[in-house]
Design a protein around this motif. Sequence first.
Motif, PDB file in Angstrom:
ATOM      1  N   UNK A  41       1.203  -1.541  -0.215  1.00 22.87           N
ATOM      2  CA  UNK A  41       0.102  -0.001   0.286  1.00 22.87           C
ATOM      3  C   UNK A  41       0.940   1.236   0.174  1.00 22.87           C
ATOM      4  N   UNK A  42       2.034   1.309   0.336  1.00 23.94           N
ATOM      5  CA  UNK A  42       3.141   2.790   0.400  1.00 23.94           C
ATOM      6  C   UNK A  42       3.400   2.465  -0.652  1.00 23.94           C
ATOM      7  N   UNK A  43       3.208   2.006  -1.744  1.00 20.95           N
ATOM      8  CA  UNK A  43       3.624   2.294  -3.228  1.00 20.95           C
ATOM      9  C   UNK A  43       2.744   2.271  -3.860  1.00 20.95           C
ATOM     10  N   UNK A  44       1.515   1.829  -3.151  1.00 19.39           N
ATOM     11  CA  UNK A  44       0.730   2.747  -4.396  1.00 19.39           C
ATOM     12  C   UNK A  44      -0.142   3.856  -3.954  1.00 19.39           C
ATOM     13  N   UNK A  45      -0.020   4.267  -2.484  1.00 22.51           N
ATOM     14  CA  UNK A  45      -0.587   5.501  -2.606  1.00 22.51           C
ATOM     15  C   UNK A  45       1.204   6.539  -3.322  1.00 22.51           C
ATOM     16  N   UNK A  46       2.065   6.518  -2.671  1.00 20.15           N
ATOM     17  CA  UNK A  46       2.354   7.233  -3.565  1.00 20.15           C
ATOM     18  C   UNK A  46       2.341   7.325  -5.010  1.00 20.15           C
TER      19      UNK A  46
END
Length: 371
Positions: A41-46
């Motif tokens: 989710x961290x990569x998707x968010x950014x």
Amino acid sequence: MDVLPGFVGFTRALAHAGLPVATDRAAAYLDAVRRVDVADPEQVYWAGRLTLCSDPDDFATYDAVYTRWFGLARDRDGTVPRGEARATAELVPLGATEPAAEEDGSEDSTVHAVCASDTEVLRSRDIGELTEAEREHLRQMLALLRPDPPMRRSLRLRPARRGALDPHRTVRAMLSTGGEPLRLPRRSRSPRPRRVVLLVDVSGSMRPYADALLRFAHAVTRRTPGAVESFTLGTRLTRVSRQLRQRDPERALAAAGRAVADFAGGTRLGDTLRAFLDRWGQRGVARQSVVVVFSDGWERGDAGLLGEQMGRMRRLAHAVLWVNPHAGKDGYAPVQLGMTAALPHIDRLLAGHSVATLDRLIREIRDARRT
């Protein structure tokens, strides 16, 4: 929960919330998520924050929609707060149904995302073999196409750094400097979009591809509405340019469907092409245009007439492309009467059975040149 809209649905949710999400930003976002680990989710968010937010004022709206869509809250700096339940990502193949709810009442939210690899697989799939759920995803992919039009040099001249000397502006400049030619203004011909003519076969043999091809025509029309003309071919010729100029693809396709009376009927390519050239093409629509014929080449009429009309088309147009959905399949040979009659008069025979081949077609139209 319907997982098929995936990341495209997230961009639409942002637009509904007031975030100015242009089509090019949405395309950049989808390209970004293909390059990251969608299970993180961290990569998707950014990936979304860096491509969809154009101003720091957008961050609050983005975070609010992200929280509602993916179920994961953020601090103001974009980090996950301590103690916050981290969402787990489950990669759901296209066409999959929602898994059964957890019986233990776990509060961990599950993010259903369309896997990037599945999207790539769909890009190469034959449009005629897709399920209804995959067709829905296909419609969203076609709606994001951003085709660049072919360009030509117009007769209108404009100021330029390089080019021929502009005598009128040079004389005016000399009057303001006491007759000294201190500056030598130049001019060149300005580029303009070249007209594109799309002729879509909507006969019974083309029925599995007709909807996607008309959506492709809508995407091309939406890009340069004044430089694209669209017609359907069957037992009669129908002009659908006005219907496809509507911005919303669903309304445009519905209006075009009401206008086409011979959908999924027979094929008389020679007669319909003659009607097009007599009424529209000879009078200017086809002159120096990039003409694209979408058809499998099955001709129930006179194949000799088809060859004759394609010869007329070739003499008028800048380039003639023929897109056959079967041309990209293994073992295909253009042995149909319609194809054998048309082949001597076309510049390129192209495949058009998948999103990937339609994407290549966009580049072929943009770079079309006479051979």
